[in-house]
Design an enzyme around this catalytic site. Sequence first.
Site, PDB file in Angstrom:
ATOM      1  N   ARG A   4       0.860  -1.179   0.000  1.00 19.23           N
ATOM      2  CA  ARG A   4       0.000   0.000   0.000  1.00 19.23           C
ATOM      3  C   ARG A   4       0.897   1.231   0.000  1.00 19.23           C
ATOM      4  O   ARG A   4       2.115   1.116   0.090  1.00 19.23           O
ATOM      5  CB  ARG A   4      -0.937  -0.020   1.205  1.00 19.23           C
ATOM      6  CG  ARG A   4      -0.237   0.219   2.522  1.00 19.23           C
ATOM      7  CD  ARG A   4      -1.227   0.069   3.671  1.00 19.23           C
ATOM      8  NE  ARG A   4      -0.805   0.823   4.831  1.00 19.23           N
ATOM      9  CZ  ARG A   4      -1.353   0.681   6.046  1.00 19.23           C
ATOM     10  NH1 ARG A   4      -2.337  -0.165   6.234  1.00 19.23           N
ATOM     11  NH2 ARG A   4      -0.936   1.403   7.050  1.00 19.23           N
ATOM     12  N   ASN A   6      -5.352   7.624   4.368  1.00 17.59           N
ATOM     13  CA  ASN A   6      -5.021   6.886   5.597  1.00 17.59           C
ATOM     14  C   ASN A   6      -3.584   7.194   5.974  1.00 17.59           C
ATOM     15  O   ASN A   6      -2.670   6.991   5.175  1.00 17.59           O
ATOM     16  CB  ASN A   6      -5.171   5.372   5.368  1.00 17.59           C
ATOM     17  CG  ASN A   6      -5.051   4.590   6.662  1.00 17.59           C
ATOM     18  OD1 ASN A   6      -5.931   4.687   7.519  1.00 17.59           O
ATOM     19  ND2 ASN A   6      -3.973   3.857   6.817  1.00 17.59           N
ATOM     20  N   GLU A   7      -3.416   7.724   7.145  1.00 17.34           N
ATOM     21  CA  GLU A   7      -2.072   7.916   7.720  1.00 17.34           C
ATOM     22  C   GLU A   7      -1.081   8.508   6.726  1.00 17.34           C
ATOM     23  O   GLU A   7      -0.117   7.845   6.309  1.00 17.34           O
ATOM     24  CB  GLU A   7      -1.559   6.592   8.277  1.00 17.34           C
ATOM     25  CG  GLU A   7      -2.403   6.061   9.412  1.00 17.34           C
ATOM     26  CD  GLU A   7      -1.790   4.864  10.129  1.00 17.34           C
ATOM     27  OE1 GLU A   7      -0.959   4.158   9.539  1.00 17.34           O
ATOM     28  OE2 GLU A   7      -2.159   4.647  11.291  1.00 17.34           O
ATOM     29  N   GLU A  36      -8.024   4.991  15.452  1.00 20.73           N
ATOM     30  CA  GLU A  36      -7.631   3.584  15.362  1.00 20.73           C
ATOM     31  C   GLU A  36      -6.704   3.216  16.511  1.00 20.73           C
ATOM     32  O   GLU A  36      -5.752   3.938  16.799  1.00 20.73           O
ATOM     33  CB  GLU A  36      -6.881   3.305  14.043  1.00 20.73           C
ATOM     34  CG  GLU A  36      -7.743   3.407  12.813  1.00 20.73           C
ATOM     35  CD  GLU A  36      -6.964   3.192  11.522  1.00 20.73           C
ATOM     36  OE1 GLU A  36      -5.892   2.571  11.558  1.00 20.73           O
ATOM     37  OE2 GLU A  36      -7.431   3.662  10.480  1.00 20.73           O
ATOM     38  N   GLU A  72      -1.928  -7.933   6.845  1.00 16.43           N
ATOM     39  CA  GLU A  72      -2.122  -7.724   8.290  1.00 16.43           C
ATOM     40  C   GLU A  72      -3.109  -8.735   8.862  1.00 16.43           C
ATOM     41  O   GLU A  72      -3.957  -8.397   9.689  1.00 16.43           O
ATOM     42  CB  GLU A  72      -2.583  -6.285   8.534  1.00 16.43           C
ATOM     43  CG  GLU A  72      -1.477  -5.284   8.169  1.00 16.43           C
ATOM     44  CD  GLU A  72      -1.819  -3.847   8.501  1.00 16.43           C
ATOM     45  OE1 GLU A  72      -3.017  -3.495   8.460  1.00 16.43           O
ATOM     46  OE2 GLU A  72      -0.895  -3.076   8.785  1.00 16.43           O
ATOM     47  N   PHE A 127      -2.984 -10.971  10.991  1.00 13.17           N
ATOM     48  CA  PHE A 127      -3.013 -11.285  12.423  1.00 13.17           C
ATOM     49  C   PHE A 127      -3.227 -10.062  13.305  1.00 13.17           C
ATOM     50  O   PHE A 127      -3.160 -10.169  14.523  1.00 13.17           O
ATOM     51  CB  PHE A 127      -1.745 -12.044  12.837  1.00 13.17           C
ATOM     52  CG  PHE A 127      -1.669 -13.404  12.186  1.00 13.17           C
ATOM     53  CD1 PHE A 127      -2.633 -14.369  12.465  1.00 13.17           C
ATOM     54  CD2 PHE A 127      -0.680 -13.703  11.266  1.00 13.17           C
ATOM     55  CE1 PHE A 127      -2.611 -15.611  11.850  1.00 13.17           C
ATOM     56  CE2 PHE A 127      -0.639 -14.942  10.649  1.00 13.17           C
ATOM     57  CZ  PHE A 127      -1.611 -15.907  10.942  1.00 13.17           C
ATOM     58  N   HIS A 128      -3.458  -8.906  12.698  1.00  9.51           N
ATOM     59  CA  HIS A 128      -3.792  -7.753  13.533  1.00  9.51           C
ATOM     60  C   HIS A 128      -5.159  -7.967  14.150  1.00  9.51           C
ATOM     61  O   HIS A 128      -6.053  -8.512  13.524  1.00  9.51           O
ATOM     62  CB  HIS A 128      -3.746  -6.464  12.717  1.00  9.51           C
ATOM     63  CG  HIS A 128      -2.337  -6.038  12.452  1.00  9.51           C
ATOM     64  ND1 HIS A 128      -1.465  -5.745  13.462  1.00  9.51           N
ATOM     65  CD2 HIS A 128      -1.649  -5.875  11.302  1.00  9.51           C
ATOM     66  CE1 HIS A 128      -0.291  -5.427  12.948  1.00  9.51           C
ATOM     67  NE2 HIS A 128      -0.381  -5.509  11.635  1.00  9.51           N
TER      68      HIS A 128
HETATM   69  C1  GLA Z   1      -2.829   1.759  11.222  1.00 11.61           C
HETATM   70  C2  GLA Z   1      -3.369   1.767   9.823  1.00 11.61           C
HETATM   71  C3  GLA Z   1      -4.171   0.530   9.560  1.00 11.61           C
HETATM   72  C4  GLA Z   1      -3.391  -0.689   9.940  1.00 11.61           C
HETATM   73  C5  GLA Z   1      -3.001  -0.601  11.365  1.00 11.61           C
HETATM   74  C6  GLA Z   1      -2.218  -1.806  11.782  1.00 11.61           C
HETATM   75  O1  GLA Z   1      -3.833   2.059  12.121  1.00 11.61           O
HETATM   76  O2  GLA Z   1      -4.171   2.895   9.590  1.00 11.61           O
HETATM   77  O3  GLA Z   1      -4.480   0.492   8.187  1.00 11.61           O
HETATM   78  O4  GLA Z   1      -2.256  -0.819   9.137  1.00 11.61           O
HETATM   79  O5  GLA Z   1      -2.206   0.557  11.561  1.00 11.61           O
HETATM   80  O6  GLA Z   1      -1.732  -1.655  13.024  1.00 11.61           O
END
Ligand code: GLA
Length: 657
Positions: free
Chosen positions: A104, A142-143, A296, A344, A346-347
């Site tokens: 990404r 996002n971020e 988040e 991700e 396993f998050h």
């Molecule tokens: C951030 C990102 C999410 C994901 C989490 C994983 O919050 O915005 O997309 O990658 O981290 O911890």
Amino acid sequence: MLFFGGDYNPEQWPEKVWDDDVALMRQAGITMVSLGIFAWSHLEPREGEYEFGWLDRIMDRLHDGGIRVALATPTASPPPWFTLAHPSALPVNADGVRLTHGSRDTYCASAPAYRAAARRIAAALGERYAGHPALAMWHVHNEYGTDCRCDLTAEAFRTWLRDRHGDLDVLNEAWTTAFWSQRYSDWSQIMPPRATQYLPNPAQVLDFRRFLSDELLGAFTEQRDVLRSFTPDIPVTTNFVQGGWVSVDHARWAAEVDLVAVDHYPDSAGPGAEEETAFAGDLARGWGGGSWLLMETAPNLIYTPGRMHAKEPGRLTRHSLGYVARGSRGAMYFQWRQPRGGAELFHSALVPHAGADSPVFREAVGLGRALKNLATTADAAPPAARIAVAWDAPSWWALQGAGLPAADIDYLAAVRQAHRALFRAKRQTGFVFPGLESFPDSLGAYSMIVLPHLYLVSDRAAAALGDWVAAGGHLVVGYLSGIADPAGRIRLGGYPGAFRDLLGVRAVEWHPQPPETTLLLDDGTVAGRWAERVETAGAATVALYTSGVLAGAPAITRREVGAGVAWYLSTGLDDDSLERLLGTVASEAGVGPVLEGLPRDVEAVRRDDLLYLFNHGPVAASLPLPGPAVDAVTGRPLHGAVTVAGGGCLIARLSAV
Ligand code: GLA
């Protein structure tokens, strides 16, 4: 209403799962989900061809379930067709390697093709969902934080530099290009920092990070304005992420979002996680000017370095309410449902791989109920703090450079440690931002300010701090503060440059210490990491070095200035010593603990007429209330002392009886 929910990715699941999702969301009391954050390839499978049907259906279903939507623009992850059609929009790293899709954030924020595609998809979403009743908020991207060093970035960097410095001679001076024959005779010669034979020019690196912050902000505001043109009354935000790699000056960005939204992931399995939660909440509140939203966090894990740690029972609730206590307008998570695959996988999630019959989902249901009962507290005044720690992203960036006196200088650790010491001393703490225009005006709210590693500082900010001390403020200046001007040029005449006169000290040389060294000061203070040869010039010595070449020289000093006091710490105190010292300064400044006599493991936050009590330890604690109250969640009357179970929490509304 308090927001409760998280990232929701229905595009990862067959539609038959969606009904379950909405039913489970209702069971948990979910009020809002962030939808479509990484859904670009599902929304626009081929350039200019949109598929909104699935999004229409889930938006409707969520609305029918009474769940609001923070609708995302998916621009953090361009689809494969985009990168193949526009290879020049792929990011290039410092080694000149052009990255490819398959993960990404594969975009260059300076590439016109990317910016145009991002505006187009934002406009398509804005147009389609402007009137949708579920739409509560826009969640752009996002971020933000992607770094690129390509030729398009180079062009944009030069334009930014012309704007900042105006004249090439001014830039040459600011960057000290006389060192190592780097003098530029034409703007076109300037590059983003790329792989070099030896150390790069630190001023160039610093300006590049400032540029990147502004460039990414431009990408955000462009989308924000597109969305506002369709929905002038819907708030637009983006989720801030905090990490050493992030070139985003959030204190500055905060002015451009309608609501500051923050992602936060503590990284310590032990009580450090609670201290980090408090740190992040206080910092976010500072950015947001009081109001913000935890967008988040992980429901059921803490990412310790190299290992995921499952949260103990009660921890999800305490962490979530800890952010709310500090002004968050709710608690949102990454993520709703744990994915079956993808990077991700396993998050953690509110609905884990195990399904809803799981401790995390059950705890979420209880939390949802509590948040519903706390809905009326959403507009309570944010916690008031009379103590602040300074935060300055450019100082962080400058101290990440190469060629510094010690390789383990860690800005974030220093700021966290100052906040942690105040947290343990049970003092409510806020943040100030010396890099902002508004900094001088923000000082009046505080009786005590701590400057950890405020390496870069402007004359204006330093003078404002001097005036504030003279008017009665208590200032604690940590080492590596006031060293350079905002361009990164050293302030000559002795350290700590900008604060020398105010502190009444002059440090003439530095003695960085190996991490294992302990320095004992003559008053019992335990220190390490750093030492300086300090000469006093008006300051009183509070503690002396007792060993090595600095034995007998001042280590901690204190100077009364007008109605205030200015302290200097020329060494790094250990946690206990810093807690003691900052606690003493706070008491001298007239700022006591939130509640007297709190046990070590109990955290108290006072927010308006609410007293949040968190017991982070395993043993029940009996705590005296300052007056009659009711339990804000259950409505039960509370008198005298209350018992908070180990791992539990209690929110008392003090004025309600
Ligand atoms: C951030 C990102 C999410 C994901 C989490 C994983 O919050 O915005 O997309 O990658 O981290 O911890």
